[in-house]
Design an enzyme around this catalytic site. Structure first.
Site: not given
Length: 189
Positions: A26, A92-93, A95, A152, A181
């Site tokens: 990001k 940026d950031e 959140q 995985c 995932c």
């Protein structure tokens, strides 16, 4: 502070949101877009939350060590004061910002500014994070990036916290978080 809508000369602003899990690129994408805007001789201002001092107090630095100078701020209203007569604002950031950030971005876009926001779309519990869902709803353009699951090797969109800490805002890197995932996030503790 309110910035007057400005459509003079056909200049229209918009909101771009870059989101995804930790280690998805990001910040790297935000830096790339901001550097390209500067190459185009646009006036750019960049902001980050003052609390984020993981790599540097003033620069935004990606995991690949790409960086760009920014202004650390305590709250989103400061953006309106510091982003006068600019063409592009980078954040940026997202959140970590307060609940006024979506309104600030709206005001900037109405004033003809291109606003590029990057942030985590989900917290470590898999829930929408901070103001990101509201920014995603207001965005004109959305780019969702993915990391690679460390368990995985599939596409990862979750930020798995390796620490038992329960606070929502816990700054950290690979020591505390890893990309996973959906399957590995829920099935591998």
């Amino acid at each position: 502070m309110f910035i007057e809508p400005s459509l003079a000369g056909g200049r229209r602003g918009w909101i771009e949101v870059i989101c995804g899990s930790m280690f998805s690129g990001k910040t790297e994408e935000l830096i790339r877009r901001l550097k390209r805007a500067r190459i185009a001789n646009l006036k750019v201002e960049i902001f980050k939350p003052a609390m984020d001092v993981r790599y540097d107090e003033t620069s935004i630095i990606s995991h690949d060590e790409n960086k760009i100078i920014s202004t650390p701020i305590e709250n989103s209203q400061q953006i309106l004061l510091l982003a006068q007569e600019v063409d592009v604002v980078g954040i940026d950031e997202a959140q970590f910002f307060d609940d006024e950030l979506p309104n600030v971005c709206d005001q900037l876009a109405l004033a003809g500014v291109r606003v590029i926001v990057a942030g985590l779309d989900m917290d470590y519990t898999g829930k929408p994070f901070g103001q990101m869902p509201f920014l995603l709803a207001k965005a004109d353009y959305i780019t969702k990036l993915h990391a690679i699951c460390v368990v995985c090797g599939n596409i990862a969109n979750y930020s798995f916290r390796k620490s038992p800490a329960k606070e929502t805002f816990l700054l950290g890197e690979k020591d505390l978080y890893e990309p996973r995932c959906r399957h590995c996030y829920y099935t591998h503790p």
